[in-house]
Design a protein around this motif. Structure first.
Motif, PDB file in Angstrom:
ATOM      1  N   ALA A 749       0.660  -1.465   0.152  1.00  0.00           N
ATOM      2  CA  ALA A 749       0.048   0.161  -0.071  1.00  0.00           C
ATOM      3  C   ALA A 749       0.876   1.101   0.060  1.00  0.00           C
ATOM      4  CB  ALA A 749      -0.928   0.022   1.155  1.00  0.00           C
ATOM      5  N   VAL A 750       1.718   1.427  -0.948  1.00  0.00           N
ATOM      6  CA  VAL A 750       2.509   2.512  -0.823  1.00  0.00           C
ATOM      7  C   VAL A 750       1.810   3.772  -1.398  1.00  0.00           C
ATOM      8  CG1 VAL A 750       4.869   1.115  -1.211  1.00  0.00           C
ATOM      9  CG2 VAL A 750       3.430   2.113  -3.262  1.00  0.00           C
ATOM     10  N   GLN A 751       2.276   5.053  -1.468  1.00  0.00           N
ATOM     11  CA  GLN A 751       1.728   5.955  -1.903  1.00  0.00           C
ATOM     12  C   GLN A 751       1.763   6.221  -3.341  1.00  0.00           C
ATOM     13  OE1 GLN A 751      -0.210   7.916  -0.311  1.00  0.00           O
ATOM     14  NE2 GLN A 751       0.423   8.153   1.801  1.00  0.00           N
ATOM     15  N   PRO A 752       0.715   6.521  -4.190  1.00  0.00           N
ATOM     16  CA  PRO A 752       0.529   6.612  -5.539  1.00  0.00           C
ATOM     17  C   PRO A 752       1.887   7.062  -6.222  1.00  0.00           C
ATOM     18  CG  PRO A 752      -1.583   7.196  -4.714  1.00  0.00           C
ATOM     19  CD  PRO A 752      -0.538   6.986  -3.584  1.00  0.00           C
ATOM     20  N   HIS A 753       2.378   8.273  -5.769  1.00  0.00           N
ATOM     21  CA  HIS A 753       3.499   9.047  -6.455  1.00  0.00           C
ATOM     22  C   HIS A 753       4.550   7.839  -6.208  1.00  0.00           C
ATOM     23  CE1 HIS A 753       4.148  10.311  -2.236  1.00  0.00           C
ATOM     24  NE2 HIS A 753       5.081  10.274  -2.485  1.00  0.00           N
ATOM     25  N   THR A 754       5.000   7.331  -5.145  1.00  0.00           N
ATOM     26  CA  THR A 754       6.064   6.373  -5.064  1.00  0.00           C
ATOM     27  C   THR A 754       5.840   5.059  -5.822  1.00  0.00           C
ATOM     28  OG1 THR A 754       6.080   6.947  -2.412  1.00  0.00           O
ATOM     29  CG2 THR A 754       7.053   4.880  -3.106  1.00  0.00           C
ATOM     30  N   LEU A 755       4.568   4.625  -5.919  1.00  0.00           N
ATOM     31  CA  LEU A 755       4.511   3.616  -6.955  1.00  0.00           C
ATOM     32  C   LEU A 755       4.831   3.947  -8.427  1.00  0.00           C
ATOM     33  CD1 LEU A 755       2.986   0.598  -7.477  1.00  0.00           C
ATOM     34  CD2 LEU A 755       0.992   1.669  -7.756  1.00  0.00           C
ATOM     35  N   GLY A 756       4.273   5.051  -8.987  1.00  0.00           N
ATOM     36  CA  GLY A 756       4.757   5.248  -9.944  1.00  0.00           C
ATOM     37  C   GLY A 756       5.954   5.615 -10.256  1.00  0.00           C
ATOM     38  N   ILE A 757       7.008   5.997  -9.365  1.00  0.00           N
ATOM     39  CA  ILE A 757       8.174   6.112  -9.669  1.00  0.00           C
ATOM     40  C   ILE A 757       8.817   4.619  -9.769  1.00  0.00           C
ATOM     41  CG2 ILE A 757      10.412   6.680  -8.338  1.00  0.00           C
ATOM     42  CD1 ILE A 757       8.990   9.020  -7.047  1.00  0.00           C
ATOM     43  N   TRP A 758       8.433   3.872  -9.028  1.00  0.00           N
ATOM     44  CA  TRP A 758       9.100   2.390  -9.174  1.00  0.00           C
ATOM     45  C   TRP A 758       8.543   2.035 -10.487  1.00  0.00           C
ATOM     46  CZ3 TRP A 758      13.319   0.679  -6.987  1.00  0.00           C
ATOM     47  CH2 TRP A 758      13.650   1.081  -5.816  1.00  0.00           C
ATOM     48  N   LEU A 759       7.367   1.976 -10.929  1.00  0.00           N
ATOM     49  CA  LEU A 759       6.897   1.623 -12.013  1.00  0.00           C
ATOM     50  C   LEU A 759       7.705   2.090 -13.228  1.00  0.00           C
ATOM     51  CD1 LEU A 759       4.807  -0.024 -14.019  1.00  0.00           C
ATOM     52  CD2 LEU A 759       3.341   1.940 -13.743  1.00  0.00           C
TER      53      LEU A 759
END
Length: 840
Positions: A749-759
């Motif tokens: 459940a990471v924050q959306p912006h963190t998920l976007g960076i790793w994606l």
């Protein structure tokens, strides 16, 4: 023998995997925390911490006269009935063999109608009912110390040595005889006084630190004079602080701390294992005491009130420091922010409320009322700094895990609502003399001699989930999940006190506080299901009220059990000994012995209930996903100032290295088998990829339909072998590296912006990897791996696999997509010729 093992090592990958797994889980077992784990790695010691503490006179019950003349306007009894348990002698037990489980109790406090009993020593026993008789039959044991118990005791751990050799020991006797001295003080509930002035109880006693408590503001130590009381040793710069403190009591009229001033003693405890459990130094300056302190104790022979335990009032108030709404922000707090900057927060406390409901609809503050109950999930961390405790494995702080019950009550001093908490400690035998059982917060956390408030960082998470914490009333029949959970934990705690007859409850890979506590929760729900199925009246009520709130809550409770099993056991396979033990506790199996199987397979199947931090985070996530409100109470070495220590957050295995436990957790989470929804997501993803990739490939003339048998001349068996090789590489290995290890698992459940960076990082590395691979390990990939068309389709494939993985959390589904796409391209759309023949 050695040569044969060496050949097997060289020839068998499976054999190497098994051996490495065994070694890994052996290391993991060393780090498990369950009471004694954080001290058992010390060199053997002749004296336990409990024995060292016994050298201080203020730890002796005889230091405090039974007859007390405290001002009842300033101090109140901790409970209507309070007493000190006294173990009967073997001769007294043998004189009345018909009495199965009884002890003596010295009455410290009694209700107004029984004040004449104060100071008397009475017989205490159970009020026997059929259910309670079944409980006694389950946990009563003969005790004969095993060699393991003797060795563990020699290392400085406290075992029930006075009970060694007894033919029958019941739960009251195992509680009274848990320590070498008769110093277990308890609060009694459900007390009945018999005509012969014997006391009978219908619930397990609760361990408390003392008989009285008050609410005060600590002003500071008394001025130095010849009457100063100082300890010979303390963690601060000498001379040690005067133990006599001026305090000002709470005034219920003004609602301020402007009441009576008096002098109390807050002792400095002796050091043990190189550390001080607590210190009164600078207690008056602690930010945790801004709303006052509850002090627990009694008067000594000179009438001076001696404090045995403290509790910061601000921790239990229904006032919040932080409120977080929304499922993703709440999960993110549990997974990433709860333990952040723990050393820097030394000496402080935090209260955080998490509401997973929609932030737009969530209330601004929690609606918790007097009478509300919550399940408490407890975990503590480690001790660092100059006097750091040793670590069994570098980078790992194991900690300890337990359940408890929190209730909103009316404070008798302020008439304001506050939390009152009791732990259900499934606790191994340990150096401190902490006894498995029901323990009040003040005794387990706030006790100056053995409490953790001043020594460790602690998180108590209160879970308010109506399906679990509220009673069910099906017509005239009432079922209580919390009462059933208490029953299950009472059994487990009593068995820990006796070591199931061996005299030793010691942490092992397949037996620990985390596993046995978690098993009790699962069994609680299972037992309620069995009761419903066996009671026609309840079944009929549910059938007649399909839309009733209670029917919906019970359905949620049943679903919670399956979710707990699936989440706490990574591969979805319930350990055989868990199932057997649940049946034993429910009375289904006749064998009364717990069937723990301490081997690498059982540890692997329940790794989420081996390490306390892993289980704590996972359970918090589960309850948030079910819509529960969480109230987190955090303390970081609260109380007096000890500059020689610092708080360390509990970790996963090798958790202080971050990368290792994250990779391990993500890999295991990804191994779960997909459900029907996941297969639907996969088909949609594969279809969308094909709908986009096909026209792009044809337009760029990159995809050329090919018959692998006619056009490429491949035999059917060679074609099958080629497909299987593609499953391993590139499909499986690339998905592990570029998806599972790089992308946060959905449960994080990471924050959306963190998920976007790793994606973005994952996709970039996946695309760049192909030309780099052609330049190094796979030269036959040139020039195809540099072709813009190939890189475009590869990027699209990476994006598709990433989105499917983030939706399903399963490694197998993006691997399947990757395998199908690459296989169709290689053998059906011209990839074979572009890459030259791959070995078959």
């Amino acid at each position: 023998m050695l040569s044969r093992l060496r050949r097997r090592w060289q020839q068998s990958r499976w054999y190497r995997w098994v051996v490495c797994s065994l070694a890994f889980w052996l290391m993991m077992a060393i780090t498990v925390g369950c009471g004694a784990a954080h001290e058992s790695d010390l060199p053997p010691a002749k004296l336990s911490k409990y024995a060292i503490a016994s050298e201080s006179p203020f730890n002796d019950p005889s230091y405090y006269p039974v007859s007390q003349s405290v001002d009842l306007d300033l101090y109140r009894p901790v409970a209507p009935w309070v007493g000190r348990l006294i173990l009967p002698s073997p001769d007294q037990i043998q004189a009345e063999p018909q009495r199965l489980d009884w002890v003596w109790v010295e009455i410290y406090q009694a209700p107004p109608e029984a004040q004449t009993l104060i100071g008397q020593i009475l017989r205490l026993e159970w009020r026997v009912t059929p259910d309670r008789q079944a409980y006694l039959d389950t946990v009563t044991r003969s005790i004969q110390f095993s060699a393991e118990a003797i060795a563990h005791q020699h290392q400085g751990n406290v075992h029930p040595e006075r009970l060694n050799g007894w033919p029958q020991v019941g739960p009251l006797q195992s509680l009274a005889g848990a320590r070498p001295q008769d110093d277990v003080i308890v609060a009694l509930a459900g007390v009945t006084q018999t005509p012969r002035d014997e006391l009978q109880i219908d619930s397990a006693p609760v361990q408390v630190p003392a008989r009285f408590y008050g609410l005060v503001q600590v002003l500071g130590p008394e001025a130095d004079d010849t009457e100063a009381i100082r300890a010979a040793q303390c963690p601060t710069v000498e001379p040690c602080v005067n133990e006599q403190f001026r305090v000002r009591h709470y005034n219920p009229v003004s609602r301020q701390f402007d009441g009576v001033e008096e002098t109390v003693r807050i002792p400095q405890v002796l050091p043990a294992s190189g550390r001080f459990q607590s210190t009164p130094a600078d207690l008056e300056a602690s930010p945790a005491g801004s709303d006052g302190w509850y002090i627990y104790g009694a008067q000594d022979r000179d009438g001076l009130f001696v404090v045995r335990a403290i509790a910061p009032r601000s921790l239990f108030l229904l006032d919040l420091q932080t409120a977080i709404a929304g499922e993703i922000p709440s999960l993110n707090y549990v997974n990433f922010r709860n333990w952040r900057d723990t050393p820097e927060r030394k000496g402080s406390l935090q209260t955080v409320w998490l509401d997973p409901s929609d932030p737009k609809a969530a209330p601004d503050s929690p609606n918790w009322q007097v009478g509300d109950r919550a399940l408490a999930i407890h975990i503590f961390g480690g001790v660092g700094g100059e006097r750091a405790e040793p670590k069994a494995l570098p980078g790992t702080v194991s900690g300890h895990f337990a359940y408890g019950v929190a209730e909103v009550v009316t404070d008798p001093f302020t008439q304001m609502p506050r939390f009152e908490m009791t732990y259900n400690q499934v606790y191994a035998h340990n150096p401190d003399g902490i006894v498995a059982g029901k323990i009040s917060w003040a005794d387990y956390m706030g006790h100056l001699q053995r409490g953790w408030l001043g020594l460790r960082p602690v998180a108590d998470t209160l879970v308010k989930l109506e399906a679990l914490t509220q009673d069910y009333r099906f017509g005239e029949i009432t079922l209580s999940p919390m009462a059933e959970l208490q029953r299950q934990l009472n059994i487990m705690m009593a068995r820990y006190r006796t070591g199931d007859g061996t005299g030793a409850a010691i942490v092992k890979p397949a037996q620990s506080c985390v596993q046995d506590s978690s098993q009790a929760v699962v069994e609680t729900i299972a037992q309620l299901e069995r009761l419903v199925q066996a009671t026609p009246e309840i079944g009929q009520w549910l059938q007649d009220h399909p839309n009733d709130v209670q029917t919906q809550r019970f359905a949620q409770l049943v679903a919670l059990r399956e979710l707990l099993i699936n989440k706490l056991v990574p591969l979805g396979i319930l350990r055989p000994d868990w199932r057997q033990n649940s049946q034993v506790l429910a009375g289904i199996r006749p064998n009364r012995d717990l069937g723990n199987q301490p081997n690498w397979l059982t540890s692997l199947l329940s790794w989420r209930t081996v390490i306390p931090r892993v289980a704590y985070d996972e359970l918090a996530n589960i309850f948030l996903n079910q819509g529960a409100e969480l109230w987190i109470l955090r303390t970081q070495q609260v109380g007096g100032v000890d500059p020689t220590i610092e708080p360390l957050a509990p970790t996963e295995l090798l958790g202080q290295y971050v990368v290792i436990p994250t990779a391990f957790s993500r890999l295991f989470e990804s191994l779960r088998l997909p459900g029907w929804r996941d297969w639907g997501v996969t088909l949609v993803g594969l279809g969308i990829y094909g709908a986009i990739a096909w026209p792009i490939g044809r337009w760029r003339e990159f995809l050329q339909p090919t018959n692998p048998i006619k056009d490429l001349g491949l035999a059917p068996d060679a074609l099958v072998r080629g497909w299987l090789k593609l499953l391993i590489l590139p499909a499986l290995l690339e998905e592990v590296v570029f998806r599972v290890l790089l992308l946060p698992h959905p449960t994080e459940a990471v924050q959306p912006h963190t998920l976007g960076i790793w994606l973005a990082i994952s996709l970039a590395l996946f695309v760049v990897y192909h030309p780099l691979n052609a330049l190094t390990f796979y030269p036959t990939g040139k020039p195809t791996f540099f072709d813009p068309s190939f890189l475009t389709l590869a990027g699209l494939l990476g994006l598709t696999c990433s989105l499917v993985y983030l939706q399903t959390g399963s490694l197998w589904l993006p691997t399947l997509i990757h395998w199908i796409v690459v296989g169709v391209w290689v053998f059906g759309l011209g990839g074979y010729r572009r890459l030259q023949p791959i070995p078959t």
